[in-house]
Design an enzyme around this catalytic site. Sequence first.
Site, PDB file in Angstrom:
ATOM      1  N   GLU A   1      -1.031  49.378 120.577  1.00 44.75           N
ATOM      2  CA  GLU A   1       0.311  49.615 120.022  1.00 44.75           C
ATOM      3  C   GLU A   1       0.152  49.458 118.525  1.00 44.75           C
ATOM      4  OE1 GLU A   1       2.721  50.264 122.065  1.00 44.75           O
ATOM      5  OE2 GLU A   1       1.849  49.520 123.937  1.00 44.75           O
TER       6      GLU A   1
ATOM      7  N   CYS B   1       8.027  46.863 115.445  1.00 47.37           N
ATOM      8  CA  CYS B   1       7.271  48.107 115.595  1.00 47.37           C
ATOM      9  C   CYS B   1       8.203  49.245 116.002  1.00 47.37           C
ATOM     10  CB  CYS B   1       6.168  47.921 116.622  1.00 47.37           C
ATOM     11  SG  CYS B   1       6.729  47.168 118.147  1.00 47.37           S
TER      12      CYS B   1
END
Length: 518
Positions: free
Chosen positions: A256, A295
């Site tokens: 990620e 994020c």
Amino acid sequence: MIVLSSYVSGAWKKGDGAGQVLVNPATEEPLAETSTRGIDLAAALDFARDKGGPALRALTFAERGELLRAMSRIIHQNRDHLLDVGMESGGVTRSDAKFDVDGAMGTLAYYADLGKELGSRKWLTDGDAVQLGRSPRFVGHHLLLPRRGVAVHVNAFNFPAWGFGEKAACALLAGMPVFVKPATSTALLAHRIFELIVEAKVLPEGVASLLTGPAGDLVEHLRGEDVLSFTGGGSTATTLRSVQPVVRDSVRVNVEADSLNAAILGADVEPGSDTFNGFLRDVFRDMTQKTGQKCTAIRRVFVPRDRAAGVVEELVERLRGVVAGNPKTDGVTMGPVATAAQARDVKAGLELLRAESRIAFGDGPFEPVGVPAGKGFFVPPTLFVQESAAAAKNAHAHEVFGPAATVFAYDSTDEVITQVRRGGGGLVSSVYADDKALATELVLGVGSSLGRVVAISAKVVDQAPGPGTVLPQSIHGGPGRAGGGEELGGVRGLGFYSQRVAVQGDRPFIDGLTGAKG
Ligand code: NAP
């Protein structure tokens, strides 16, 4: 000063020598020190594989789920204390600390319930048996067996609790022991959670290990049945992917990384409507919640040209109300970023955006409150405006991991789809539209470049938590720049920790094996 230890090979161990100092990001006061030098990481990984693996694989899904439930309860019972630790070590407000700590608790509880549902099995089947031969006797069936290695989790600084909880929940339920390496700067919270879990003796030996500090040669000791799940910067991901054992032994890697998430306001949405207000709420929240260090935060905001000035005005009005400072001070709504290095990176990123866009907010005097003069890793919330999304380069290529976003004016649906896709693959984007045909075109237009799309209309605007919230029921991850990874998504999250094996043979044998007799 507190010296943090790592929990490896079934015991707390301190590293050698002077350690890295962890500071309060709001005041720069030292909080703790940690070193991992001299810790035998090869032995620690073996311990997890040899003790934790068999112990977990002997348990049913329901039993593994109960381990997760116990972990979730421990976090719940110590919630106030953990929020304090999170605030101090992460420089976050209480509400931002809750987002992290409650996220960990909720995700562990969700997977505990999933374990209960999966019941007395120890592994999963995938699909149905399929006839392979001339007669129905010869069939094939896919099984998902727990991998007999260790799941190494390298986590980011921004979610020390949730990052641990979301990765650990899937791995442990699938039957793999976890070896957790939190980001050093904010490791205090993950360390405290681990201490509480270890003290409570709720996990069998070797099931969970913690490396509190720099990774050293950790990834050099990975093997073929291990997995590596990483959250952080794209360049670190590239380094980890190219480490010899990872390449040579095909260690499974999940990443990620960076993401230039977008929010699109549909041309049908009237100012002042519920959908319009939901859009403003989500953009503002994502700019300021956790000081923009999510994020999933919205970085690019696409608005129909005739609405752009109004949207900018509304956002600026909200940003004027932000009180930046020490989260311990009453009235503060936004803290600093996590480290001096992050503050430097964010400021450099703001310069890149400033080079191509006008600043609508963030250029004026900026005085964080409740901090000693000149201290703390603060950056002002900053809103940019760009008349032509096509002309911008940096905003589509560089993630500023802080309280910043750019508003782009757009003229057509095709144009906005093209521009959103210039992010090069992302974790999430959101579409705000009440017109179903328009929402369909936008969702399908951007969907294949993303891991998740949130479609907000007047019907769900009051229920949706916003695109920045990762829910365990849906997958988290995204293609391209976002790392190409996939986590969570209910039972799908167990797939990464399982080996899919096709078993071919005699139907009664296969049915007996899979429990599908009769
Ligand atoms: P980073 O340097 O990539 O660090 C992430 C994690 O990787 C930390 O636990 C770090 O440990 C570890 N790490 C670094 N080098 C390693 C190595 N050679 N071997 C094993 N582990 C290693 O990221 P960052 O500095 O925290 O953030 C940089 C940028 O990443 C941000 O500005 C943002 O753009 C992006 N980011 C993305 C996410 C996301 O959720 N997608 C989250 C955070 C950051 P140490 O802390 O001990 O160095």
